[in-house]
Design an enzyme around this catalytic site. Sequence first.
Site, PDB file in Angstrom:
ATOM      1  N   ASP A   1       0.848  -1.190   0.000  1.00  0.00           N
ATOM      2  CA  ASP A   1       0.000   0.000   0.000  1.00  0.00           C
ATOM      3  C   ASP A   1       0.885   1.242   0.000  1.00  0.00           C
ATOM      4  O   ASP A   1       1.502   1.540   1.005  1.00  0.00           O
ATOM      5  CB  ASP A   1      -0.970  -0.017   1.180  1.00  0.00           C
TER       6      ASP A   1
ATOM      7  N   GLU B   1      12.959   1.786   6.643  1.00  0.00           N
ATOM      8  CA  GLU B   1      11.879   0.922   6.154  1.00  0.00           C
ATOM      9  C   GLU B   1      12.081   0.522   4.703  1.00  0.00           C
ATOM     10  O   GLU B   1      11.759  -0.591   4.300  1.00  0.00           O
ATOM     11  CB  GLU B   1      10.559   1.678   6.308  1.00  0.00           C
TER      12      GLU B   1
END
Length: 569
Positions: free
Chosen positions: A320, A522
């Site tokens: 997403d 990340e």
Amino acid sequence: MNIVNASLETWSADTGPVIPTTPLVSFLQTLQETSLKTFGPKNFDPKMYVDLSLKSNLSTTLDAFDKLPRNATGAISVLDLRKFIDDYFEGAGDDLVYADPPDFVPEPDGFLPKVENSQVRAWALEVHSLWKNLSRKVSDSVLNRPEFHTLLPLPGPVVIPGSRFKEVYYWDSYWVIRGLMASKMYATAKSIVTNLISFIDTYGHVLSGSRAYYTNRSQPPLLSAMIHEIYKRTGDLELVRKALPALLKEYQFWNTGIHSVTIQDSQASSHKLSRYYVMWNKPRPESATIDKAFASKILNDSEKQNFYREVASTTESGWDFSTRWMRNTSDITTLSTTSILPVDLNVFVLRMELDIAFFAKVVGDNKTAESFLEASQTRKQAINSVFWNEEKGQWLDYWFDNGATLEECQAWQASNQNHNTYASNYLPVWIDLFNSDTCLVKKVKKSLESSGLVCAVGIATSLINSGNQWDYPNGWAPLQHMIIEGLLRSGSEEARAMAEDIAVRWIRTNYVAYMKTGAMHEKYNVEKCGNFGGGGEYIPQTGFGWSNGVVLALLEEFGWAQDLKMDCQ
């Protein structure tokens, strides 16, 4: 042309959420929207507001909120709203407290034996030490007053990704566990798995994360793979016995009802494939202000509800957001995830079938073992039949008619394959049923080399620079790891060499970024050594669970030679 008929095993109109939103989540979503109006969009993170926990009961808090002074337009002043939040709420994430992992030691025996370079070893020990920073347990207040919290009770400690992600996440945990295996932290890994199994016992599936607003969706199903990794290291038969019934229940979740699509080819051979689908037709509570802003372009209420369902279903994929799920790659309102049979999801379900077969054999249930081995062969055939594209040397996502019923059939068409190039197009190589075919691996390796995905310091997620975080130029640790591991397991020396080359580039960019910023990230920009990634609906995050895990797993596998340079040059 091979004619393939597709039909939904179960089809019904959208019936809304599987589990209704809790009253607390509903109110926190109102608080989130009010806060955006009061504080403005700068540095606004909607998730923070739905992660707050109450200091007193909800009715008292609601009364106080309703009594806040408002101006002629209904707005609340910055000072009044800030004081209200301070008076009535604990901080976001305060209900998950530090847990000292019992199996952590500063330098485990036999830690990364192939790492000869002292500079790299020192860094790897720093990454290893991050497990202490990311270890948490649910506070007593969650256990005693669950209605005060959106955080869900858990039986044991967890490892969180980091930064804004203050709870355990499903698919992140697989790569966290791969790193914990390198760190010899088997008890911590087992605790994570035990928590995820508890979700299946309560909800029938593993939640995407341990929040009340995540109960209606899952994430890529990698629980069986986590358990397999732990079992390989520890031989923990008790864990396998405990996990097997839960895995069988999770398998049903992904292979029946709304997640299941049946494909029947021209020879009347039927195959089941899985898709992402979340029964939800409202904005996501953790991102409601963002979802509503996108949906404001949609005038029809029914189409708006459909958009919200597609958004939630996309989050179930873990990607997403990405152009991979959009009919128009420049318009997020064209998300159509429920109309897509994804390559990677079916790879994960195939892995689940193989793992369940292995576990069943280990505990002496030969009938179940044989049944799941047969299911894995069927899914392998379906993956090749529906996804494989010989010309491209890739497996491509397949788009189908979401309005189909059991009575309707569709003809398989090459144009229904998504011909855009994504890293997920190569993920079947992670599975031994595919990487054991040396001829196939050579074809896939050649395709990957010429795809444009392999960049200066890793594999790009796509070739489309859309501003979405699961697109170019971002590279993500899980995708690097699965492709590297698949190529490495093959019998092709060329593929194994390519795997090591990508691994070295990826480790190097993680190292350089760490030295520049003091953090693991990340995601990374694969075009620029030492640069972290960007894009998406929140600022870049640090911590970071799966990046740490992949670096440690790759260093355990490949090591680092004494004379191998660690800088970008």
